[in-house]
Design a protein around this motif. Structure first.
Motif, PDB file in Angstrom:
ATOM      1  N   LYS A 268       1.606  -7.889  11.220  1.00 49.66           N
ATOM      2  CA  LYS A 268       1.394  -6.448  11.070  1.00 49.66           C
ATOM      3  C   LYS A 268       0.223  -6.021  10.420  1.00 49.66           C
ATOM      4  CE  LYS A 268       5.476  -5.305  13.176  1.00 49.66           C
ATOM      5  NZ  LYS A 268       5.408  -5.130  14.599  1.00 49.66           N
ATOM      6  N   ARG A 269      -0.441  -7.026   9.896  1.00 50.90           N
ATOM      7  CA  ARG A 269      -1.574  -6.887   9.200  1.00 50.90           C
ATOM      8  C   ARG A 269      -2.609  -7.724   8.961  1.00 50.90           C
ATOM      9  NH1 ARG A 269      -0.662  -6.906   3.165  1.00 50.90           N
ATOM     10  NH2 ARG A 269       1.386  -7.685   2.741  1.00 50.90           N
ATOM     11  N   ILE A 270      -3.826  -7.729   8.826  1.00 45.85           N
ATOM     12  CA  ILE A 270      -4.811  -8.938   8.466  1.00 45.85           C
ATOM     13  C   ILE A 270      -4.827  -9.160   6.779  1.00 45.85           C
ATOM     14  CG2 ILE A 270      -7.028  -9.608   8.754  1.00 45.85           C
ATOM     15  CD1 ILE A 270      -7.108  -7.898  11.147  1.00 45.85           C
ATOM     16  N   GLN A 271      -4.500 -10.411   6.585  1.00 46.85           N
ATOM     17  CA  GLN A 271      -4.504 -10.617   5.044  1.00 46.85           C
ATOM     18  C   GLN A 271      -5.152 -11.968   4.807  1.00 46.85           C
ATOM     19  OE1 GLN A 271       0.106 -10.807   5.754  1.00 46.85           O
ATOM     20  NE2 GLN A 271      -0.201 -10.579   3.650  1.00 46.85           N
ATOM     21  N   PRO A 272      -5.355 -12.148   3.571  1.00 45.84           N
ATOM     22  CA  PRO A 272      -6.148 -13.122   2.937  1.00 45.84           C
ATOM     23  C   PRO A 272      -5.203 -14.225   3.128  1.00 45.84           C
ATOM     24  CG  PRO A 272      -6.302 -11.382   1.535  1.00 45.84           C
ATOM     25  CD  PRO A 272      -5.569 -11.096   2.356  1.00 45.84           C
ATOM     26  N   ALA A 273      -5.668 -15.546   3.679  1.00 45.73           N
ATOM     27  CA  ALA A 273      -4.718 -16.710   3.931  1.00 45.73           C
ATOM     28  C   ALA A 273      -3.869 -17.077   2.645  1.00 45.73           C
ATOM     29  CB  ALA A 273      -5.666 -18.007   4.417  1.00 45.73           C
ATOM     30  N   ALA A 274      -4.479 -16.984   1.511  1.00 43.99           N
ATOM     31  CA  ALA A 274      -3.750 -17.265   0.302  1.00 43.99           C
ATOM     32  C   ALA A 274      -2.505 -16.263  -0.047  1.00 43.99           C
ATOM     33  CB  ALA A 274      -4.709 -17.139  -1.066  1.00 43.99           C
ATOM     34  N   GLU A 275      -2.917 -14.952   0.370  1.00 40.02           N
ATOM     35  CA  GLU A 275      -1.818 -14.097   0.433  1.00 40.02           C
ATOM     36  C   GLU A 275      -0.654 -14.375   1.276  1.00 40.02           C
ATOM     37  OE1 GLU A 275      -1.669  -9.353   1.639  1.00 40.02           O
ATOM     38  OE2 GLU A 275      -2.989  -9.957  -0.155  1.00 40.02           O
ATOM     39  N   ILE A 276      -1.007 -14.835   2.627  1.00 38.47           N
ATOM     40  CA  ILE A 276       0.113 -15.186   3.600  1.00 38.47           C
ATOM     41  C   ILE A 276       0.902 -16.276   3.111  1.00 38.47           C
ATOM     42  CG2 ILE A 276       0.338 -15.981   5.915  1.00 38.47           C
ATOM     43  CD1 ILE A 276      -2.131 -14.585   6.728  1.00 38.47           C
TER      44      ILE A 276
END
Length: 294
Positions: A268-276
């Motif tokens: 649903k959204r674009i996130q920083p990889a670390a956050e994923i």
């Protein structure tokens, strides 16, 4: 993960506690060497390189991997017997991507340390068997003694939990990280992925090499050609050269080839990889404590 997973994404994933992989399928040998060197500078943690064995300069890629001291290689799209013994002699951990139990057994016989059981929900190139991850994972688990990593349609912690219940010891996520900030895929492509709805991806070009694509003008043209019975040669001519780069890297959303998995609907959204990575791990542990919670 061609045109998506370079050193920025791989190092970010590894720094966050998962295993980042550089996708070498879209790279010339000198470009691969540069990405490996930059990844080593950006993380002290392990990372790997995915090497499609059908790549024309595969031997140059593998030599660079050895010279640069990479200790983990994921191979795909080819016979693991060809290079696995050579890589193992160099002290490299080898994981091979498979689409069936038969190929999983061959990978085990070749000396691979683990296999990725990739169901046909996955984006990009797929196996001809069209076996889903839900069926493939336990089938491969029963067929081999080496560890099984599940892939194909997995973008959330609950899906990873389900895969591990089926026998996997981990999960490989591609599409979820295409929509990371560090992915080298074009912003237009990332936006198209997060806007996708159920049914927006389809398996295509089965007469050449099956590939799952996001629907667009190019897909519609290919689909119409397949319905009328186009030959493999006709499809190859329509595909041409550089179409994946045009779509995923350059952001041409109508004429480009947009390789992405069914899990795009769940992103649903674009996130920083670390956050994923953090989000998936946290939600996985919550699911482990209460599998039926919403």
């Amino acid at each position: 993960m061609v045109w998506a997973s370079g050193w920025r994404l791989a190092s970010a994933v590894s720094n966050a506690g998962a295993l980042g992989l550089i996708g070498s399928g879209s790279m010339y040998p000198d470009v691969l060497r540069s990405h490996i060197q930059q990844c080593k500078a950006a993380t002290e943690r392990p990372f790997g390189v995915n090497v499609p064995l059908m790549y024309a300069e595969v031997e140059k890629h593998l030599q660079i991997v050895i010279e640069e001291g990479v200790k983990i290689v994921f191979t795909s799209a080819g016979n693991p017997k060809t290079y696995t013994p050579f890589l193992k002699e160099k002290g490299i951990t080898v994981v091979h991507v498979v689409s069936s139990s038969k190929f999983a057994k061959k990978a085990e016989e070749a000396g691979c340390d683990a296999v990725v059981a990739e169901g046909f929900e996955a984006g990009g190139h797929n196996g001809r068997e069209e076996t889903t991850t839900l069926v493939l994972t336990p089938a491969v688990y029963d067929a081999v003694r080496i560890p099984v990593i599940a892939a194909g349609g997995i973008a959330t912690a609950r899906q990873m939990f389900a895969a591990m219940v089926l026998g996997a010891e981990g999960a490989q996520m591609g599409s979820r990280f295409v929509c990371s900030e560090e992915a080298s895929s074009h912003q237009n492509f990332k936006n198209a992925v997060v806007q996708a709805v159920e049914g927006d991806t389809m398996l295509s070009m089965k007469k050449i090499v099956p590939v799952r694509l996001l629907k667009n003008k190019f897909y519609n043209e290919i689909n119409a050609a397949e319905i009328r019975g186009a030959t493999a040669e006709e499809l190859k001519e329509m595909l041409g050269r550089g179409r994946a780069k045009k779509g995923m890297f350059e952001g041409e959303l109508e004429e480009g080839e947009l390789e992405i998995g069914q899990s795009s609907y769940l992103i649903k959204r674009i996130q920083p990889a670390a956050e994923i990575v953090t989000e998936v791990w946290s939600e996985f542990n919550d699911t482990l404590q209460d599998p039926l919670r919403k």
